[in-house]
Design a protein around this motif. Structure first.
Motif, PDB file in Angstrom:
ATOM      1  N   PHE A 154       0.822  -1.203   0.000  1.00 49.46           N
ATOM      2  CA  PHE A 154       0.000   0.000   0.000  1.00 49.46           C
ATOM      3  C   PHE A 154       0.860   1.259   0.000  1.00 49.46           C
TER       4      PHE A 154
ATOM      5  N   ASP B 158      -3.306  -0.562  -3.448  1.00 53.00           N
ATOM      6  CA  ASP B 158      -4.016   0.641  -3.880  1.00 53.00           C
ATOM      7  C   ASP B 158      -3.219   1.376  -4.954  1.00 53.00           C
TER       8      ASP B 158
ATOM      9  N   GLU C 275     -10.341  -0.724  -2.784  1.00 51.75           N
ATOM     10  CA  GLU C 275     -10.955   0.578  -2.565  1.00 51.75           C
ATOM     11  C   GLU C 275     -10.974   0.896  -1.070  1.00 51.75           C
ATOM     12  N   ALA C 276     -11.134   2.174  -0.776  1.00 57.71           N
ATOM     13  CA  ALA C 276     -11.144   2.625   0.619  1.00 57.71           C
ATOM     14  C   ALA C 276     -12.256   1.938   1.419  1.00 57.71           C
ATOM     15  N   ALA C 277     -13.415   1.706   0.778  1.00 57.92           N
ATOM     16  CA  ALA C 277     -14.526   1.063   1.483  1.00 57.92           C
ATOM     17  C   ALA C 277     -14.177  -0.362   1.889  1.00 57.92           C
ATOM     18  N   THR C 278     -13.468  -1.070   1.006  1.00 54.88           N
ATOM     19  CA  THR C 278     -13.041  -2.439   1.334  1.00 54.88           C
ATOM     20  C   THR C 278     -12.056  -2.432   2.487  1.00 54.88           C
ATOM     21  N   LEU C 279     -11.111  -1.503   2.453  1.00 58.21           N
ATOM     22  CA  LEU C 279     -10.141  -1.414   3.545  1.00 58.21           C
ATOM     23  C   LEU C 279     -10.833  -1.122   4.872  1.00 58.21           C
ATOM     24  N   ARG C 280     -11.816  -0.251   4.847  1.00 52.54           N
ATOM     25  CA  ARG C 280     -12.548   0.046   6.090  1.00 52.54           C
ATOM     26  C   ARG C 280     -13.226  -1.208   6.619  1.00 52.54           C
ATOM     27  N   GLU C 281     -13.817  -1.981   5.695  1.00 51.87           N
ATOM     28  CA  GLU C 281     -14.475  -3.229   6.105  1.00 51.87           C
ATOM     29  C   GLU C 281     -13.456  -4.208   6.672  1.00 51.87           C
TER      30      GLU C 281
ATOM     31  N   LYS D 215     -10.585  -3.604   8.043  1.00 48.97           N
ATOM     32  CA  LYS D 215     -10.029  -3.159   9.326  1.00 48.97           C
ATOM     33  C   LYS D 215     -10.967  -3.469  10.489  1.00 48.97           C
TER      34      LYS D 215
ATOM     35  N   ASP E 124     -11.173  -0.789  13.798  1.00 51.85           N
ATOM     36  CA  ASP E 124     -10.341   0.033  12.909  1.00 51.85           C
ATOM     37  C   ASP E 124      -8.860  -0.317  13.053  1.00 51.85           C
TER      38      ASP E 124
ATOM     39  N   PHE F 124      -5.637  -1.590  11.402  1.00 48.75           N
ATOM     40  CA  PHE F 124      -5.181  -1.663  10.017  1.00 48.75           C
ATOM     41  C   PHE F 124      -4.697  -3.055   9.643  1.00 48.75           C
TER      42      PHE F 124
END
Length: 291
Positions: free
Chosen positions: A8, A40, A58-64, A66, A70, A72
């Motif tokens: 990343f 990314d 995508e950012a949404a996948t990373l949030r999910e 994590k 949250d 990382f």
């Protein structure tokens, strides 16, 4: 076996490390399954497009990934879960970008096929480790259950720069690591090494866990020298317009013992280095266009 990398950010050094690591494995392409790169920054892997599967995240996948806490590095376990589910029945080998294959590919392949699990190297039983973070972690977890596992003095901490998981039992081991990781986060355990310890415990519970040192180099403590060596190799590839096949041929002649994989320097050295920088700044600094 299937390979997995997580890379990343826009630091090009991390990406050329991953490319170099992939090339070291491509010497044995007929014995490999897939090579998956979760990133990314997919543009860094265009020249390897015929050899790898790039999964842009995508950012949404990373949030999910994590999770609710949250955290990382929970994404490492989620990526393992994804690839194991996508390619069942095949051993899985996760690699940090700062790694390379130097030992017997066939030996590693056979060991995984026989049910042998790997992590980079053992760091010792958590109950006996001496760093402030590890002592605090043991105080928080010793004698308690996480993910349904009672943590005892024999549970060791392993370096997670390499994680090799046999096909048989992979789904259960990864699910256990995820449960442990989430329970540790839920309990407010010091987060820095949570995913590493969760994977260490899960693989110890499910498999005979061994060190990957005979097969894979992991130069986490000597990145500066390895970055220089890799940059020279890849710059020569660029200047000579090598194809991937020619890069693989060139890496066959690379001396993997020319640079140490481990080089630990005393903190005093770094403090003195930075002190000298402050006391003796450059005498003159001029940029292009300055008058």
């Amino acid at each position: 076996m299937n390979l997995l990398y997580l890379v990343f950010g826009d630091n090009v050094r991390n990406h050329f490390q991953a490319c170099f690591s992939i090339l070291s494995f491509l010497r044995h392409r007929t014995g490999l399954g897939t090579i998956t790169i979760v990133t990314d920054a997919p543009d860094f892997y265009r020249h390897l497009a015929d050899h790898v599967t790039v999964l842009p995240v995508e950012a949404a996948t990373l949030r999910e990934w994590k999770g609710e806490f949250d955290f990382f590095w929970r994404i490492k376990i989620k990526a393992l879960e994804l690839v194991a589910a996508k390619y069942p029945g095949t051993p899985l080998l996760y690699l940090d970008s700062d790694t390379f294959l130097h030992g017997s590919f066939e030996g590693l392949q056979q060991a995984l096929a026989a049910g042998q699990a790997f992590m980079h190297e053992p760091e010792g039983a958590l109950a006996e480790l001496g760093s402030k973070t590890e002592r605090r972690m043991w105080q928080q977890v010793g004698g308690k259950s996480f993910g349904g596992v009672l943590f005892h003095e024999r549970h060791g901490m392993w370096n997670a720069g390499v994680v090799g998981i046999p096909a048989q039992g992979a789904t259960e081991a990864i699910a256990l690591a995820l449960r442990i990781c989430d329970d540790l986060s839920r309990a407010g355990v010091t987060p820095r090494l949570i995913e590493q310890f969760a994977l260490s415990v899960a693989l110890q519970e499910h498999f005979n866990l061994q060190s990957a040192l005979p097969y894979i180099g992991h130069y986490w403590s000597n990145k500066t020298e390895w970055n220089d060596a890799i940059a020279s190799f890849l710059l020569e590839s660029q200047l000579k317009n090598r194809s991937v096949a020619e890069e693989i041929e060139a890496i066959n002649n690379f001396n993997f013992r020319s640079v140490p994989v481990k080089k630990r320097l005393k903190n005093t050295r770094w403090r003195l280095y930075h002190l000298v920088d402050r006391l003796f700044p450059p005498k003159e600094t001029i940029y292009a266009g300055d008058t």
